[in-house]
Write an enzyme that holds these catalytic residues in place. Structure first.
Site, mmCIF file in Angstrom:
data_model
loop_
_atom_site.group_PDB
_atom_site.id
_atom_site.type_symbol
_atom_site.label_atom_id
_atom_site.label_comp_id
_atom_site.label_asym_id
_atom_site.label_seq_id
_atom_site.Cartn_x
_atom_site.Cartn_y
_atom_site.Cartn_z
ATOM 1 N N GLY A 135 0.822 -1.211 0.000
ATOM 2 C CA GLY A 135 0.000 0.000 0.000
ATOM 3 C C GLY A 135 0.853 1.257 0.000
ATOM 4 O O GLY A 135 0.590 2.194 0.753
ATOM 5 N N TYR B 22 -13.850 -2.829 10.020
ATOM 6 C CA TYR B 22 -12.507 -2.234 9.969
ATOM 7 C C TYR B 22 -11.785 -2.472 11.294
ATOM 8 O O TYR B 22 -10.634 -2.917 11.327
ATOM 9 C CB TYR B 22 -12.629 -0.729 9.693
ATOM 10 C CG TYR B 22 -11.307 0.016 9.712
ATOM 11 C CD1 TYR B 22 -10.457 0.006 8.611
ATOM 12 C CD2 TYR B 22 -10.903 0.738 10.844
ATOM 13 C CE1 TYR B 22 -9.240 0.684 8.627
ATOM 14 C CE2 TYR B 22 -9.691 1.420 10.869
ATOM 15 C CZ TYR B 22 -8.861 1.390 9.761
ATOM 16 O OH TYR B 22 -7.660 2.065 9.780
HETATM 17 N N1 LIG Z 1 -5.574 7.393 7.494
HETATM 18 C C1 LIG Z 1 -5.602 7.254 8.818
HETATM 19 O O1 LIG Z 1 -5.909 8.205 9.563
HETATM 20 C C2 LIG Z 1 -5.243 5.940 9.454
HETATM 21 C C3 LIG Z 1 -5.393 5.803 10.840
HETATM 22 C C4 LIG Z 1 -5.043 4.583 11.430
HETATM 23 C C5 LIG Z 1 -4.550 3.565 10.656
HETATM 24 N N2 LIG Z 1 -4.418 3.730 9.299
HETATM 25 C C6 LIG Z 1 -3.895 2.610 8.517
HETATM 26 O O2 LIG Z 1 -2.821 3.059 7.700
HETATM 27 C C7 LIG Z 1 -2.733 2.242 6.523
HETATM 28 C C8 LIG Z 1 -2.600 3.126 5.297
HETATM 29 O O3 LIG Z 1 -3.777 3.909 5.204
HETATM 30 P P1 LIG Z 1 -3.868 5.271 4.376
HETATM 31 O O4 LIG Z 1 -4.702 6.181 5.178
HETATM 32 O O5 LIG Z 1 -2.529 5.695 3.909
HETATM 33 O O6 LIG Z 1 -4.764 4.764 3.144
HETATM 34 P P2 LIG Z 1 -4.851 5.175 1.610
HETATM 35 O O7 LIG Z 1 -4.267 6.520 1.357
HETATM 36 O O8 LIG Z 1 -6.259 4.932 1.230
HETATM 37 O O9 LIG Z 1 -3.873 4.098 0.902
HETATM 38 C C9 LIG Z 1 -4.186 2.746 0.930
HETATM 39 C C10 LIG Z 1 -3.123 1.958 0.200
HETATM 40 O O10 LIG Z 1 -3.497 0.584 0.236
HETATM 41 C C11 LIG Z 1 -3.560 0.061 -1.072
HETATM 42 N N3 LIG Z 1 -4.663 -0.884 -1.204
HETATM 43 C C12 LIG Z 1 -5.962 -0.704 -0.856
HETATM 44 N N4 LIG Z 1 -6.686 -1.781 -1.190
HETATM 45 C C13 LIG Z 1 -5.842 -2.667 -1.774
HETATM 46 C C14 LIG Z 1 -5.991 -3.953 -2.345
HETATM 47 N N5 LIG Z 1 -7.169 -4.566 -2.412
HETATM 48 N N6 LIG Z 1 -4.908 -4.566 -2.855
HETATM 49 C C15 LIG Z 1 -3.693 -3.947 -2.816
HETATM 50 N N7 LIG Z 1 -3.494 -2.740 -2.303
HETATM 51 C C16 LIG Z 1 -4.549 -2.095 -1.788
HETATM 52 C C17 LIG Z 1 -3.744 1.253 -1.984
HETATM 53 O O11 LIG Z 1 -3.160 0.974 -3.225
HETATM 54 P P3 LIG Z 1 -3.910 1.162 -4.669
HETATM 55 O O12 LIG Z 1 -4.828 2.307 -4.527
HETATM 56 O O13 LIG Z 1 -2.782 1.364 -5.628
HETATM 57 O O14 LIG Z 1 -4.583 -0.102 -4.895
HETATM 58 C C18 LIG Z 1 -2.969 2.358 -1.261
HETATM 59 O O15 LIG Z 1 -1.618 2.334 -1.633
HETATM 60 C C19 LIG Z 1 -3.977 1.350 6.522
HETATM 61 O O16 LIG Z 1 -3.647 0.072 6.992
HETATM 62 C C20 LIG Z 1 -4.904 2.055 7.518
HETATM 63 O O17 LIG Z 1 -5.831 1.168 8.113
HETATM 64 C C21 LIG Z 1 -4.751 4.892 8.681
#
Ligand SMILES: NC(=O)c1ccc[n+]([C@@H]2O[C@H](COP(=O)([O-])OP(=O)(O)OC[C@H]3O[C@@H](n4cnc5c(N)ncnc54)[C@H](OP(=O)(O)O)[C@@H]3O)[C@@H](O)[C@H]2O)c1
Length: 273
Positions: A12, A167
């Site tokens: 990701g 989630y």
């Molecule tokens: N944002 C927050 O505030 C927050 C808080 C706590 C924890 N987190 C955790 O941090 C991590 C990253 O989140 P983010 O906020 O950076 O999310 P994001 O910007 O939506 O990015 C998600 C990433 O995961 C990839 N992804 C999603 N579905 C996929 C699939 N089916 N197969 C392969 N790749 C997939 C996407 O790649 P593509 O689009 O190229 O497929 C993208 O690179 C996650 O585990 C999330 O739960 C985030």
């Protein structure tokens, strides 16, 4: 931990906090393996890193909503590399990604459980030979403060589904797996820790959920980099961090019986049993 010459896989990393972490690790001299589904975003990240004069990352496309896709990713990495120093299991979907209704993966598993947890579980085991070859090495599971206990009578949430619970269940599963795997890997030179990077960072997942961001990607990214490369966490394993600080997870994470049930189920579902 010096990153020069280290090999790091970040799932990701085409978007959000993973993209930030990949760019930072490349700037620190690591050989970075980036992953996601979107080739255009991967190329844009690779170009950005190249323009800054750092080693161009290798892109491994794979859809983690399918166990076959997850296995293909591991096979591609195993074919190309003899070691992995850090594996950051970061790919994920939010509580409202693709709408509010319950969805399933290619294998018929509840989608958030499959993408956020099960694929990372399978990848960690398939990539273990590479991590052991690079010992001392690290696994970082990017989880969340959003945690909901698993109902082992309905893990796929077929009753009373809501995306927030799904989630949060997937995120607690990552934390339980972290503790479990850390115990299994004692003495192997591979540490495994999990974290909540930051609350509502300004990423696609948060924005598409209609949530107003309250943290930056930099804040969460630095917390991930701390577990991936920080000297103060060297040799420490099985821990959960809230940002930069060690924290307590949901009580179910410390329930040995629950962890054992999750492990048995996960080995069965992924075909590793
Ligand atoms: N944002 C927050 O505030 C927050 C808080 C706590 C924890 N987190 C955790 O941090 C991590 C990253 O989140 P983010 O906020 O950076 O999310 P994001 O910007 O939506 O990015 C998600 C990433 O995961 C990839 N992804 C999603 N579905 C996929 C699939 N089916 N197969 C392969 N790749 C997939 C996407 O790649 P593509 O689009 O190229 O497929 C993208 O690179 C996650 O585990 C999330 O739960 C985030």
């Amino acid at each position: 931990m010096k990153m020069d010459g280290k090999t790091v896989l970040i799932t990701g990393s085409t978007d959000g906090v993973g993209r930030y972490v990949a760019a930072k690790l490349a700037a620190a001299g690591a050989k970075v393996l980036i992953h996601g589904r979107d080739k255009v975003r991967a190329n844009s990240l690779a170009g950005e890193i190249r323009r800054q004069g750092h080693a161009e990352p290798t892109f491994y496309p794979a859809d983690l909503s399918s166990l076959a896709g997850t296995r293909q990713l591991a096979e591609a990495v195993l074919a190309d590399h003899g070691r992995i120093d850090v594996f950051i299991s970061n790919a994920g979907i939010g509580s409202r990604t693709l709408g509010a209704e319950r969805r399933t993966s290619a294998d018929g598993h509840e989608l958030r459980f499959a993408v956020n947890y099960l694929s990372g579980f399978l990848l960690a085991y398939l990539l273990l030979p590479l991590l052991k070859a690079a010992a001392p090495s690290r696994i970082v599971n990017v989880a969340s403060l959003g945690q909901h206990p698993i109902d082992f009578d309905d893990v796929m949430i077929t009753r009373g589904y809501n995306g927030g619970r799904a989630y949060s269940q997937s995120k607690l599963s990552q934390i339980m797996f972290t503790i479990d795997l850390a115990n299994e890997l004692k003495g192997a030179g591979v540490t495994v820790n999990s974290l909540h990077p930051a609350t509502y960072m300004n990423t696609t997942m948060v924005r598409e959920g209609g949530i107003t961001p309250i943290s930056t990607v930099e804040q969460g990214g630095e917390a991930i980099l701390h577990l991936a490369a920080g000297d103060d966490v060297a040799g420490r394993s099985g821990l959960f961090f809230n940002g930069m600080y060690e924290a307590q997870a949901n009580p179910q994470a410390y329930d040995v019986t629950a962890r054992k049930k999750l492990r048995t189920l996960s080995l069965e579902l992924t075909g590793l049993a």
